[in-house]
Write a protein that holds these residues in place. Sequence first.
Motif, mmCIF file in Angstrom:
data_model
loop_
_atom_site.group_PDB
_atom_site.id
_atom_site.type_symbol
_atom_site.label_atom_id
_atom_site.label_comp_id
_atom_site.label_asym_id
_atom_site.label_seq_id
_atom_site.Cartn_x
_atom_site.Cartn_y
_atom_site.Cartn_z
ATOM 1 N N PRO A 9 0.907 -1.236 0.420
ATOM 2 C CA PRO A 9 -0.123 0.219 0.059
ATOM 3 C C PRO A 9 0.895 1.268 -0.024
ATOM 4 O O PRO A 9 1.779 0.855 0.819
ATOM 5 C CB PRO A 9 -0.699 -0.596 1.155
ATOM 6 C CG PRO A 9 -0.751 -1.493 1.334
ATOM 7 C CD PRO A 9 0.896 -2.364 1.199
ATOM 8 N N TYR A 10 0.150 2.592 -0.340
ATOM 9 C CA TYR A 10 1.446 3.338 -1.034
ATOM 10 C C TYR A 10 1.297 3.909 0.685
ATOM 11 O O TYR A 10 2.480 5.153 0.599
ATOM 12 C CB TYR A 10 0.931 4.759 -2.040
ATOM 13 C CG TYR A 10 0.802 3.834 -3.457
ATOM 14 C CD1 TYR A 10 1.834 3.271 -4.226
ATOM 15 C CD2 TYR A 10 -0.469 3.535 -3.312
ATOM 16 C CE1 TYR A 10 2.193 2.982 -4.842
ATOM 17 C CE2 TYR A 10 0.120 3.096 -5.350
ATOM 18 C CZ TYR A 10 0.491 3.038 -5.709
ATOM 19 O OH TYR A 10 1.776 2.448 -7.029
ATOM 20 N N GLU A 16 6.877 0.189 9.640
ATOM 21 C CA GLU A 16 5.740 -0.532 9.141
ATOM 22 C C GLU A 16 6.080 -1.640 8.833
ATOM 23 O O GLU A 16 6.112 -3.350 9.051
ATOM 24 C CB GLU A 16 4.648 0.038 8.565
ATOM 25 C CG GLU A 16 4.047 1.135 9.378
ATOM 26 C CD GLU A 16 2.778 1.331 8.426
ATOM 27 O OE1 GLU A 16 1.078 1.346 8.371
ATOM 28 O OE2 GLU A 16 2.854 2.056 7.349
ATOM 29 N N LEU A 17 6.862 -1.215 7.777
ATOM 30 C CA LEU A 17 7.884 -2.901 7.311
ATOM 31 C C LEU A 17 8.452 -3.363 8.365
ATOM 32 O O LEU A 17 8.600 -4.666 8.349
ATOM 33 C CB LEU A 17 8.768 -1.795 5.646
ATOM 34 C CG LEU A 17 8.362 -2.374 4.484
ATOM 35 C CD1 LEU A 17 9.541 -2.180 2.675
ATOM 36 C CD2 LEU A 17 7.233 -3.801 4.496
ATOM 37 N N ARG A 18 9.678 -2.703 9.951
ATOM 38 C CA ARG A 18 10.613 -2.699 10.884
ATOM 39 C C ARG A 18 9.370 -3.528 11.342
ATOM 40 O O ARG A 18 9.993 -4.840 11.440
ATOM 41 C CB ARG A 18 11.572 -2.437 11.155
ATOM 42 C CG ARG A 18 12.426 -1.367 10.156
ATOM 43 C CD ARG A 18 12.762 -0.540 11.326
ATOM 44 N NE ARG A 18 13.800 0.428 10.628
ATOM 45 C CZ ARG A 18 13.749 1.225 9.767
ATOM 46 N NH1 ARG A 18 12.069 2.374 10.192
ATOM 47 N NH2 ARG A 18 14.246 2.315 9.188
ATOM 48 N N GLY A 19 8.700 -3.072 11.865
ATOM 49 C CA GLY A 19 7.428 -4.247 12.732
ATOM 50 C C GLY A 19 6.896 -5.023 11.949
ATOM 51 O O GLY A 19 6.883 -6.543 12.861
ATOM 52 N N ILE A 20 6.719 -5.706 10.912
ATOM 53 C CA ILE A 20 6.362 -7.043 9.945
ATOM 54 C C ILE A 20 7.228 -7.966 10.070
ATOM 55 O O ILE A 20 6.672 -8.771 10.530
ATOM 56 C CB ILE A 20 5.456 -6.284 8.538
ATOM 57 C CG1 ILE A 20 3.817 -5.395 8.856
ATOM 58 C CG2 ILE A 20 5.180 -7.310 8.345
ATOM 59 C CD1 ILE A 20 4.087 -4.980 7.475
ATOM 60 N N PHE A 21 8.412 -7.548 9.643
ATOM 61 C CA PHE A 21 9.527 -8.585 9.723
ATOM 62 C C PHE A 21 10.221 -8.567 10.495
ATOM 63 O O PHE A 21 10.921 -10.296 10.682
ATOM 64 C CB PHE A 21 9.970 -7.920 7.967
ATOM 65 C CG PHE A 21 9.422 -8.415 6.512
ATOM 66 C CD1 PHE A 21 9.779 -9.003 6.313
ATOM 67 C CD2 PHE A 21 9.114 -7.397 6.546
ATOM 68 C CE1 PHE A 21 9.568 -9.577 4.466
ATOM 69 C CE2 PHE A 21 8.257 -8.100 5.101
ATOM 70 C CZ PHE A 21 8.398 -8.627 4.623
ATOM 71 N N GLU A 66 -2.262 -10.623 3.619
ATOM 72 C CA GLU A 66 -2.885 -9.023 2.798
ATOM 73 C C GLU A 66 -2.350 -7.765 3.640
ATOM 74 O O GLU A 66 -2.471 -7.921 5.063
ATOM 75 C CB GLU A 66 -4.774 -9.276 2.923
ATOM 76 C CG GLU A 66 -5.292 -8.825 2.046
ATOM 77 C CD GLU A 66 -6.885 -8.331 1.757
ATOM 78 O OE1 GLU A 66 -6.660 -7.973 2.535
ATOM 79 O OE2 GLU A 66 -7.320 -9.285 1.081
ATOM 80 N N MET A 67 -2.204 -6.692 3.696
ATOM 81 C CA MET A 67 -1.777 -5.522 4.027
ATOM 82 C C MET A 67 -2.319 -4.311 3.579
ATOM 83 O O MET A 67 -2.476 -4.021 2.570
ATOM 84 C CB MET A 67 -0.581 -4.994 3.830
ATOM 85 C CG MET A 67 -0.083 -3.930 4.794
ATOM 86 S SD MET A 67 2.181 -4.138 4.282
ATOM 87 C CE MET A 67 2.766 -3.393 5.828
ATOM 88 N N LYS A 68 -3.286 -4.085 4.406
ATOM 89 C CA LYS A 68 -4.265 -2.829 4.139
ATOM 90 C C LYS A 68 -5.508 -3.063 2.948
ATOM 91 O O LYS A 68 -5.170 -2.166 1.844
ATOM 92 C CB LYS A 68 -3.312 -1.535 4.132
ATOM 93 C CG LYS A 68 -2.665 -1.018 5.363
ATOM 94 C CD LYS A 68 -2.080 -0.012 5.352
ATOM 95 C CE LYS A 68 -2.049 0.704 6.308
ATOM 96 N NZ LYS A 68 -1.095 1.759 6.626
ATOM 97 N N GLY A 69 -5.796 -4.137 2.739
ATOM 98 C CA GLY A 69 -7.057 -4.726 1.413
ATOM 99 C C GLY A 69 -5.878 -4.825 0.370
ATOM 100 O O GLY A 69 -6.067 -5.368 -1.017
ATOM 101 N N LEU A 72 0.772 -9.088 -0.642
ATOM 102 C CA LEU A 72 1.274 -8.912 -0.637
ATOM 103 C C LEU A 72 2.567 -10.244 -1.656
ATOM 104 O O LEU A 72 2.296 -11.270 -1.757
ATOM 105 C CB LEU A 72 2.412 -8.697 0.115
ATOM 106 C CG LEU A 72 1.853 -7.372 1.385
ATOM 107 C CD1 LEU A 72 2.565 -7.719 2.812
ATOM 108 C CD2 LEU A 72 2.452 -5.917 0.886
ATOM 109 N N THR A 73 3.819 -9.629 -2.205
ATOM 110 C CA THR A 73 4.015 -10.509 -2.816
ATOM 111 C C THR A 73 5.749 -9.610 -1.919
ATOM 112 O O THR A 73 6.288 -9.258 -2.481
ATOM 113 C CB THR A 73 4.729 -9.972 -4.943
ATOM 114 O OG1 THR A 73 3.327 -10.101 -5.381
ATOM 115 C CG2 THR A 73 5.326 -10.926 -5.190
ATOM 116 N N VAL A 74 6.031 -11.262 -1.853
ATOM 117 C CA VAL A 74 7.096 -11.198 -0.955
ATOM 118 C C VAL A 74 7.997 -12.400 -1.499
ATOM 119 O O VAL A 74 7.388 -13.908 -1.492
ATOM 120 C CB VAL A 74 7.198 -11.468 0.643
ATOM 121 C CG1 VAL A 74 8.241 -11.638 1.325
ATOM 122 C CG2 VAL A 74 5.753 -10.396 1.153
ATOM 123 N N ASN A 75 9.285 -12.446 -1.642
ATOM 124 C CA ASN A 75 10.089 -13.300 -2.571
ATOM 125 C C ASN A 75 11.891 -12.640 -1.965
ATOM 126 O O ASN A 75 12.273 -11.727 -1.457
ATOM 127 C CB ASN A 75 10.361 -14.075 -4.327
ATOM 128 C CG ASN A 75 9.897 -12.712 -4.602
ATOM 129 O OD1 ASN A 75 10.639 -11.844 -4.259
ATOM 130 N ND2 ASN A 75 9.448 -12.805 -5.568
#
Length: 90
Positions: A9-10, A16-21, A66-69, A72-75
Amino acid sequence: MRIYIGNLPYSVTDDELRGIFGQFGELASAEVIRDRVSGQSKGFGFVDMPNHSEANAAIKALHESEMKGRKLTVNEARPRAERPRSGSRY
């Protein structure tokens, strides 16, 4: 290991990325890629995790989550392809 995260999401921030990962282990860095001129997110980012098993666990758990609707593509990030230099020649 460098991890690519696409379809963000823009409104997502580096923190937030730090928190998730960070839930999966130690992070060396986390960055949402932004347009140089406007500062607007480009909708993707990268996270660096020194421990490969923790990085693989994060990829497995977060790919297509899903993140904020948005799904995600994660690789694992691939090296940047060589691109021809742009610029005008007169």
